[in-house]
Design a protein around this motif. Structure first.
Motif, mmCIF file in Angstrom:
data_model
loop_
_atom_site.group_PDB
_atom_site.id
_atom_site.type_symbol
_atom_site.label_atom_id
_atom_site.label_comp_id
_atom_site.label_asym_id
_atom_site.label_seq_id
_atom_site.Cartn_x
_atom_site.Cartn_y
_atom_site.Cartn_z
ATOM 1 N N LYS A 1 -43.968 6.948 -29.273
ATOM 2 C CA LYS A 1 -44.196 6.593 -30.678
ATOM 3 C C LYS A 1 -45.065 5.329 -30.760
ATOM 4 C CE LYS A 1 -43.524 6.552 -35.180
ATOM 5 N NZ LYS A 1 -44.320 7.450 -36.048
ATOM 6 N N GLY A 2 -44.786 4.382 -29.889
ATOM 7 C CA GLY A 2 -45.581 3.149 -29.856
ATOM 8 C C GLY A 2 -47.026 3.416 -29.490
ATOM 9 N N ILE A 3 -47.245 4.310 -28.522
ATOM 10 C CA ILE A 3 -48.609 4.677 -28.119
ATOM 11 C C ILE A 3 -49.347 5.340 -29.276
ATOM 12 C CG2 ILE A 3 -49.955 6.187 -26.600
ATOM 13 C CD1 ILE A 3 -47.764 5.733 -24.462
ATOM 14 N N GLU A 4 -48.659 6.196 -30.004
ATOM 15 C CA GLU A 4 -49.252 6.882 -31.158
ATOM 16 C C GLU A 4 -49.714 5.881 -32.213
ATOM 17 O OE1 GLU A 4 -47.538 9.710 -34.669
ATOM 18 O OE2 GLU A 4 -46.752 10.081 -32.657
ATOM 19 N N GLU A 5 -48.856 4.894 -32.511
ATOM 20 C CA GLU A 5 -49.206 3.872 -33.508
ATOM 21 C C GLU A 5 -50.389 3.034 -33.032
ATOM 22 O OE1 GLU A 5 -45.696 1.601 -34.313
ATOM 23 O OE2 GLU A 5 -44.594 3.302 -35.169
ATOM 24 N N LEU A 6 -50.332 2.636 -31.768
ATOM 25 C CA LEU A 6 -51.377 1.801 -31.187
ATOM 26 C C LEU A 6 -52.717 2.531 -31.194
ATOM 27 C CD1 LEU A 6 -51.357 -1.033 -30.003
ATOM 28 C CD2 LEU A 6 -51.018 -0.043 -27.746
ATOM 29 N N SER A 7 -52.685 3.810 -30.855
ATOM 30 C CA SER A 7 -53.914 4.621 -30.824
ATOM 31 C C SER A 7 -54.553 4.686 -32.210
ATOM 32 C CB SER A 7 -53.611 6.039 -30.334
ATOM 33 O OG SER A 7 -53.131 6.020 -29.013
ATOM 34 N N PHE A 8 -53.721 4.881 -33.244
ATOM 35 C CA PHE A 8 -54.230 4.973 -34.609
ATOM 36 C C PHE A 8 -54.957 3.684 -35.000
ATOM 37 C CE2 PHE A 8 -53.991 4.239 -39.144
ATOM 38 C CZ PHE A 8 -54.339 5.463 -39.691
ATOM 39 N N THR B 1 -41.040 -5.100 -34.570
ATOM 40 C CA THR B 1 -40.578 -3.756 -34.198
ATOM 41 C C THR B 1 -41.725 -2.790 -33.914
ATOM 42 O OG1 THR B 1 -40.498 -3.209 -36.552
ATOM 43 C CG2 THR B 1 -38.429 -3.925 -35.527
ATOM 44 N N GLY B 2 -42.942 -3.138 -34.296
ATOM 45 C CA GLY B 2 -44.081 -2.243 -34.099
ATOM 46 C C GLY B 2 -45.247 -2.973 -33.468
ATOM 47 N N ALA B 3 -46.417 -2.871 -34.110
ATOM 48 C CA ALA B 3 -47.613 -3.535 -33.594
ATOM 49 C C ALA B 3 -47.394 -5.047 -33.527
ATOM 50 C CB ALA B 3 -48.807 -3.218 -34.492
ATOM 51 N N ILE B 4 -47.928 -5.655 -32.484
ATOM 52 C CA ILE B 4 -47.903 -7.117 -32.361
ATOM 53 C C ILE B 4 -49.308 -7.604 -32.026
ATOM 54 C CG2 ILE B 4 -45.483 -7.656 -31.850
ATOM 55 C CD1 ILE B 4 -46.005 -7.227 -28.940
ATOM 56 N N PHE B 5 -49.656 -8.755 -32.584
ATOM 57 C CA PHE B 5 -50.998 -9.313 -32.410
ATOM 58 C C PHE B 5 -50.917 -10.729 -31.855
ATOM 59 C CE2 PHE B 5 -51.076 -6.636 -36.278
ATOM 60 C CZ PHE B 5 -52.035 -5.701 -35.916
ATOM 61 N N GLU B 6 -51.936 -11.092 -31.100
ATOM 62 C CA GLU B 6 -52.120 -12.488 -30.701
ATOM 63 C C GLU B 6 -53.618 -12.723 -30.563
ATOM 64 O OE1 GLU B 6 -49.092 -14.743 -28.515
ATOM 65 O OE2 GLU B 6 -50.592 -14.795 -26.910
ATOM 66 N N VAL B 7 -54.087 -13.840 -31.086
ATOM 67 C CA VAL B 7 -55.519 -14.133 -31.080
ATOM 68 C C VAL B 7 -55.813 -15.234 -30.071
ATOM 69 C CG1 VAL B 7 -57.523 -14.778 -32.460
ATOM 70 C CG2 VAL B 7 -55.645 -13.517 -33.520
ATOM 71 N N ALA B 8 -56.736 -14.942 -29.153
ATOM 72 C CA ALA B 8 -57.128 -15.913 -28.134
ATOM 73 C C ALA B 8 -58.465 -16.532 -28.508
ATOM 74 C CB ALA B 8 -57.224 -15.239 -26.773
ATOM 75 N N ALA B 9 -58.579 -17.856 -28.302
ATOM 76 C CA ALA B 9 -59.829 -18.566 -28.567
ATOM 77 C C ALA B 9 -60.899 -18.108 -27.570
ATOM 78 C CB ALA B 9 -59.593 -20.071 -28.436
ATOM 79 N N PRO B 10 -62.173 -18.406 -27.833
ATOM 80 C CA PRO B 10 -63.217 -18.072 -26.861
ATOM 81 C C PRO B 10 -62.856 -18.611 -25.473
ATOM 82 C CG PRO B 10 -64.202 -18.863 -28.895
ATOM 83 C CD PRO B 10 -62.724 -19.059 -29.044
ATOM 84 N N LYS B 11 -63.244 -17.875 -24.437
ATOM 85 C CA LYS B 11 -62.839 -18.211 -23.073
ATOM 86 C C LYS B 11 -63.347 -19.566 -22.611
ATOM 87 C CE LYS B 11 -62.315 -13.386 -21.698
ATOM 88 N NZ LYS B 11 -62.819 -12.265 -20.883
#
Length: 452
Positions: free
Chosen positions: A266-273, A302-312
């Motif tokens: 189910k997680g893969i399905e959400e992530l793919s979308f 419980t679902g999608a999670i995000f994290e934003v990384a600064a330029p390398k």
């Protein structure tokens, strides 16, 4: 002799220049929040302890600043309880309020408390300070601002797609290239814990995994073993530490790894979308990447999670993060109210922009023109002109004291005020551009045109 005053570690004073730069970032965020349909709210700086405690896991609870009860805060504590020196037992009796740790839990409380006044789905943004009893270091403060955008009352994954676009739009407007928006799904992590036989250790597993970029593979494995996760489980989880390839390739690898887990699939399905549609729609500046080790150590996702990384090129922790929470309001009695949100780390974004010299020069300039103080004989005429310029939206001031002209000029230069009115003669103004050195005698209308 009085000692020199100071401020607590992890807090800061902000100069006029710093405040101007911070306001520049906030104004861009606010503009894009409202462009995407989010409405502003504010909540109190402190909440009842029961609102915050138990919502962030054990590590989060330890970082919540507790506020001592007013008056005699030991009034409800017996001498026997004091003798036990049991901090957890005493805290509930001497402290009933706490400074907010983030904006998401207070937002959930707000939604429940004001549900009859809200039109769902409810899209809100909030820009306010939060407090954490953390160890101060570069980019990590005890008092800092969060800038959040959340939508509750919708399970549509298009909200996640839009939030990725919102991140991209803000960073593009700030001129920030090379930002990476990392994405994962808590259902995938639950599925991994299931297939390696560590479902009962899900929180320990995700908290340890989330520290990969800080303590490395060996450190993560050591922590997992200490938490009771078996050697056999670690062997099964090994592929996660070297998970390379495109988003599609990573999804295919996950599909193989999680073929026996319904939750994982189910997680893969959400992530793919989400990834597929973000890719089709396109991004201006940011890069989207699937990071299977991303866990976001907060219990309510419980679902999608995000994290934003600064330029390398910049040594900085995450500059944003967020995710889907299916029942955050359920902790306050309002069931089945799904939500998803993201947060921008204002203080870290400031440090990144400053290091890359991305702040426009115009951000720092506040006063456009300063009138020299010619003495009492012309003060009224000067102030009348100042008043008329302000009515025309010109930032203007008069130097307050009739002191030496050189001193007044130096003041204007240090303040980076670009124009100075040196003299007023027969209704004409001698306007000097302190940047170019050009000097002109102009009428009010001509001067106004130059300043505009």
């Amino acid at each position: 002799m009085a000692s020199k005053p100071s401020i607590p570690k992890g807090t800061r004073d902000f100069s006029p220049v710093e405040v101007s730069k911070r306001n520049y970032i906030i104004s861009i965020m606010r503009h894009h929040f409202e462009k995407y349909g989010y409405q502003p709210i504010e909540t109190p700086s402190f909440e009842n302890s029961e609102t915050l405690m138990g919502k962030y896991g054990d590590e989060g609870d330890r970082l919540i600043f507790k506020i001592l009860n007013s008056g005699d805060f030991l009034d409800k504590v017996s001498s026997e309880e004091l003798q036990t020196i049991n901090a957890k037992q005493l805290t509930g009796k001497i402290s009933e309020k706490a400074l907010r740790y983030d904006l998401t839990v207070p937002f959930a409380r707000y939604v429940v408390q004001h549900q009859s006044e809200i039109e769902f789905p409810f899209k809100r943004y909030q820009i306010q300070p939060v407090w954490r009893a953390d160890r101060p270091q570069k980019g990590r403060f005890r008092e800092f601002y969060q800038c959040d955008a959340d939508v509750v009352g919708s399970t549509s994954l298009w909200q996640e797609v839009e939030l990725v676009q919102l991140y991209d739009a803000v960073f593009a407007a700030l001129g920030l290239d090379g930002v990476t928006i990392k994405i994962n799904n808590r259902k995938i992590l639950s599925g991994i814990a299931e297939v390696i036989g560590a479902s009962d250790k899900l929180i320990d597993f995700t908290v340890a995994l989330d520290k990969l970029d800080k303590i490395g593979e060996d450190g993560v494995k050591k922590e997992m073993l200490e938490k009771g996760i078996s050697e056999e489980a670690l062997i099964k989880v090994q592929p996660l530490f070297n998970f390379e390839g495109t988003i599609q390739e990573k999804i295919e690898k996950l599909s193989t790894l999680l073929s026996t887990s319904e939750e994982g699939k189910k997680g893969i399905e959400e992530l793919s979308f989400i990834c597929e549609n973000v890719t089709k729609l396109g991004l201006q500046k940011a890069i989207l990447d699937l990071d299977v080790t991303l866990a976001r150590g907060l219990n309510y996702y419980t679902g999608a999670i995000f994290e934003v990384a600064a330029p390398k090129t910049i040594a900085m922790g995450s500059i944003g993060g967020g995710g889907r929470y299916d029942d955050l309001t359920g902790i306050f009695g309002l069931k089945n109210m799904s939500g998803v949100g993201i947060s921008f780390g204002l203080d870290r974004i400031y440090l990144v922009l400053d290091e890359l010299n991305l702040f426009p020069e115009t951000v720092i300039t506040s006063t456009k023109v300063m009138f020299l103080n010619f003495g009492e004989s012309q003060s009224f005429e000067v102030m009348q002109t100042v008043y008329n310029l302000r009515k025309n939206n010109i930032n203007v001031e008069m130097y307050p004291d009739a002191t030496k002209i050189d001193k007044q000029f130096k003041y204007a230069e240090r303040r980076k005020i670009p124009f100075v009115v040196k003299e007023i003669t027969d209704g004409k103004f001698t306007l000097k551009n302190l940047v170019s050195g050009k000097q002109e005698m102009l009428s009010f209308e001509e001067m106004l045109q130059v300043l505009q």
